[in-house]
Design a protein around this motif. Sequence first.
Motif, PDB file in Angstrom:
ATOM      1  N   LYS A   2      -6.136   2.400 -41.261  1.00  0.00           N
ATOM      2  CA  LYS A   2      -5.852   1.541 -40.113  1.00  0.00           C
ATOM      3  C   LYS A   2      -6.883   1.835 -39.014  1.00  0.00           C
ATOM      4  CE  LYS A   2      -2.226  -0.399 -37.235  1.00  0.00           C
ATOM      5  NZ  LYS A   2      -0.824  -0.371 -36.788  1.00  0.00           N
ATOM      6  N   ILE A   3      -7.567   0.771 -38.584  1.00  0.00           N
ATOM      7  CA  ILE A   3      -8.702   0.908 -37.672  1.00  0.00           C
ATOM      8  C   ILE A   3      -8.456   0.099 -36.409  1.00  0.00           C
ATOM      9  CG2 ILE A   3     -11.193   0.545 -37.404  1.00  0.00           C
ATOM     10  CD1 ILE A   3     -11.344   0.519 -40.520  1.00  0.00           C
ATOM     11  N   LEU A   4      -8.816   0.681 -35.261  1.00  0.00           N
ATOM     12  CA  LEU A   4      -8.851  -0.066 -34.003  1.00  0.00           C
ATOM     13  C   LEU A   4     -10.303  -0.185 -33.563  1.00  0.00           C
ATOM     14  CD1 LEU A   4      -7.581  -1.420 -31.505  1.00  0.00           C
ATOM     15  CD2 LEU A   4      -7.430   0.872 -30.460  1.00  0.00           C
ATOM     16  N   GLN A   5     -10.790  -1.415 -33.467  1.00  0.00           N
ATOM     17  CA  GLN A   5     -12.141  -1.669 -32.972  1.00  0.00           C
ATOM     18  C   GLN A   5     -12.058  -1.940 -31.466  1.00  0.00           C
ATOM     19  OE1 GLN A   5     -14.902  -1.680 -34.892  1.00  0.00           O
ATOM     20  NE2 GLN A   5     -14.142  -1.936 -36.981  1.00  0.00           N
ATOM     21  N   ILE A   6     -12.908  -1.269 -30.687  1.00  0.00           N
ATOM     22  CA  ILE A   6     -12.962  -1.501 -29.239  1.00  0.00           C
ATOM     23  C   ILE A   6     -14.398  -1.857 -28.859  1.00  0.00           C
ATOM     24  CG2 ILE A   6     -12.620  -0.517 -26.943  1.00  0.00           C
ATOM     25  CD1 ILE A   6     -10.588   1.397 -28.134  1.00  0.00           C
ATOM     26  N   ALA A  33     -16.534  -5.834 -37.998  1.00  0.00           N
ATOM     27  CA  ALA A  33     -15.071  -5.831 -38.048  1.00  0.00           C
ATOM     28  C   ALA A  33     -14.550  -6.686 -39.199  1.00  0.00           C
ATOM     29  CB  ALA A  33     -14.514  -6.325 -36.715  1.00  0.00           C
ATOM     30  N   ALA A  34     -15.144  -7.865 -39.384  1.00  0.00           N
ATOM     31  CA  ALA A  34     -14.695  -8.766 -40.454  1.00  0.00           C
ATOM     32  C   ALA A  34     -14.919  -8.151 -41.824  1.00  0.00           C
ATOM     33  CB  ALA A  34     -15.417 -10.108 -40.338  1.00  0.00           C
ATOM     34  N   GLY A  35     -16.032  -7.441 -41.979  1.00  0.00           N
ATOM     35  CA  GLY A  35     -16.292  -6.776 -43.259  1.00  0.00           C
ATOM     36  C   GLY A  35     -15.276  -5.691 -43.546  1.00  0.00           C
ATOM     37  N   LEU A  36     -14.982  -4.879 -42.552  1.00  0.00           N
ATOM     38  CA  LEU A  36     -14.027  -3.781 -42.734  1.00  0.00           C
ATOM     39  C   LEU A  36     -12.605  -4.294 -42.924  1.00  0.00           C
ATOM     40  CD1 LEU A  36     -15.453  -1.346 -40.029  1.00  0.00           C
ATOM     41  CD2 LEU A  36     -15.404  -0.939 -42.502  1.00  0.00           C
ATOM     42  N   ALA A  37     -12.281  -5.436 -42.331  1.00  0.00           N
ATOM     43  CA  ALA A  37     -10.919  -5.972 -42.413  1.00  0.00           C
ATOM     44  C   ALA A  37     -10.553  -6.428 -43.823  1.00  0.00           C
ATOM     45  CB  ALA A  37     -10.751  -7.137 -41.434  1.00  0.00           C
ATOM     46  N   LYS A  38     -11.540  -6.625 -44.674  1.00  0.00           N
ATOM     47  CA  LYS A  38     -11.252  -7.078 -46.038  1.00  0.00           C
ATOM     48  C   LYS A  38     -10.480  -6.030 -46.844  1.00  0.00           C
ATOM     49  CE  LYS A  38     -15.189 -10.237 -46.361  1.00  0.00           C
ATOM     50  NZ  LYS A  38     -16.492 -10.534 -47.018  1.00  0.00           N
ATOM     51  N   GLU A  39     -10.668  -4.761 -46.494  1.00  0.00           N
ATOM     52  CA  GLU A  39     -10.004  -3.711 -47.272  1.00  0.00           C
ATOM     53  C   GLU A  39      -9.212  -2.746 -46.401  1.00  0.00           C
ATOM     54  OE1 GLU A  39     -12.764  -1.721 -49.797  1.00  0.00           O
ATOM     55  OE2 GLU A  39     -13.444  -3.566 -50.779  1.00  0.00           O
ATOM     56  N   ASN A  40      -9.046  -3.078 -45.110  1.00  0.00           N
ATOM     57  CA  ASN A  40      -8.349  -2.184 -44.193  1.00  0.00           C
ATOM     58  C   ASN A  40      -7.422  -2.982 -43.283  1.00  0.00           C
ATOM     59  OD1 ASN A  40      -9.900   0.566 -44.573  1.00  0.00           O
ATOM     60  ND2 ASN A  40     -11.479  -1.017 -44.424  1.00  0.00           N
ATOM     61  N   ASP A  41      -6.466  -2.273 -42.699  1.00  0.00           N
ATOM     62  CA  ASP A  41      -5.594  -2.858 -41.678  1.00  0.00           C
ATOM     63  C   ASP A  41      -6.319  -2.693 -40.352  1.00  0.00           C
ATOM     64  OD1 ASP A  41      -3.566  -3.720 -40.074  1.00  0.00           O
ATOM     65  OD2 ASP A  41      -2.161  -2.106 -40.551  1.00  0.00           O
ATOM     66  N   ASP A  57     -10.006 -13.814 -39.819  1.00  0.00           N
ATOM     67  CA  ASP A  57     -10.684 -13.036 -40.868  1.00  0.00           C
ATOM     68  C   ASP A  57     -10.025 -11.683 -41.090  1.00  0.00           C
ATOM     69  OD1 ASP A  57     -12.545 -15.006 -41.448  1.00  0.00           O
ATOM     70  OD2 ASP A  57     -13.997 -14.278 -39.988  1.00  0.00           O
ATOM     71  N   GLY A  58      -8.706 -11.646 -40.983  1.00  0.00           N
ATOM     72  CA  GLY A  58      -7.975 -10.415 -41.232  1.00  0.00           C
ATOM     73  C   GLY A  58      -7.919  -9.458 -40.059  1.00  0.00           C
ATOM     74  N   ILE A  59      -8.538  -9.815 -38.933  1.00  0.00           N
ATOM     75  CA  ILE A  59      -8.540  -8.955 -37.742  1.00  0.00           C
ATOM     76  C   ILE A  59      -7.477  -9.448 -36.769  1.00  0.00           C
ATOM     77  CG2 ILE A  59      -9.941  -7.994 -35.874  1.00  0.00           C
ATOM     78  CD1 ILE A  59     -12.405  -9.185 -37.447  1.00  0.00           C
TER      79      ILE A  59
END
Length: 430
Positions: A2-6, A33-41, A57-59
């Motif tokens: 689970k990732i929080l992008q700021i 962010a869109a790339g990471l969202a494909k396999e992460n929350d 895009d999953g974000i």
Amino acid sequence: MKILQIAPYVTIDSKPDLTGNKTGFGYMVYDIAAGLAKENDEDMFLLNCKYKEFVKDGIRFIENNRLKTLLGLMKICSIIRLVGVIFKYPMPLVSVAKFIYQWALMGYLDKIIYIGNYDIVHIHGCSYINMFIIDICEKYNVKFVVTLHGLNSFDDSVPLEESGKQFEKDFLQKAYENQWCLIFISTGMKKRVMGFLRTNKADNIHVVCNSFRFDEVKLRKNDFRVKYDVFIKKAIISGLPDAFEFKGLCWNYCKLLCCVGNIGKRKNQKQIINAFNWMSDELKHKTYVLFIGKEDDSYHFEDAVNKSVWNKHFIRCGMLKKSSVLDFYKGCDGVVMVSLSEGFGLSLIEGMFYGKPCLAINNMDAFEDIYSPDAVVGVAEHDDKLIGKGMEELLTKQWNESLIKKHAEKFTNQNMTKNYMSVMKLCVDM
């Protein structure tokens, strides 16, 4: 994970609230962010934008509005420390106002991180507010990583107050001392920082190169040549085969160079105008340079174009949507970048994706990351004659389009995402 992008902002052409800053940084942060969202929350919080919560895009974009800010003030960080930063790093009133506004969000961000159960927080950029965000992460024992998309403190061409440049150097020093996880977007950036730190080893510093990611759009058939009146009349070029003539125009024979990026001192587009004079007369007559990007009024680029005797060969296309730039890459003969300071140079790999050769200055931070003799003309320094002759080589050399495209494959969004994930896993396991 689970990732929080700021980030201060991102650029999403389809979201009016998020188109105020159309920059390479804005597009790139979103692509990461869109790339990471494909396999992460994944969640994202933007410091400088007002918007309602939405998912794309999953974000999940966590809402940012004035009410949330006011409610967060009840849990705000120490005002004494805020004043301390302002006194330590004297800044213009505009910067003070922006910093205070971001500081006012920290109570709200504290709550987001407290209830979010994040494995890692990914902070984009290096600004005064970073220290407050890091304090919150350490308060709740949440891992964090900071990506610097460029260096502001090592070049005079970067339009940032001296206090901001000093803060960046202080931040880099503190990150090294505390072994905070840092990501740079080019090998040259890492080398410069390690030189500044006077060290040959920095296990906390990683390199993840940028990538290209275009949405699927239907390519038009080079119609920008007609739109921008890019053609060569028979009166200018003699002896052309009839095959090159079309309704009295010879634009199939014309050479086009693209320079993509916001137009200003740092990107140094005026030097392309000066360098143009050093190409052969024959090539000058049939070459046009298309400048794509928002113009900084203080740079007086229009004046520089108008003063040139070749002014009709410099076409100011303005700011375009990212998807529209596809037409230019598809139809041009090469991409040129002569920035005085450049963290990566995204337009170069974007051009290569379409099989177009590029010109870059050897001392740009990402030169060794992007260079291939099959795809890039390297110029030794910011010299008008050298750049002009480099442009001539770019337009006259016989390039192999498939080799250029093959070289561009190392910069796919999939590879970039995989590299970010590798660094984040290392950071979480530390």
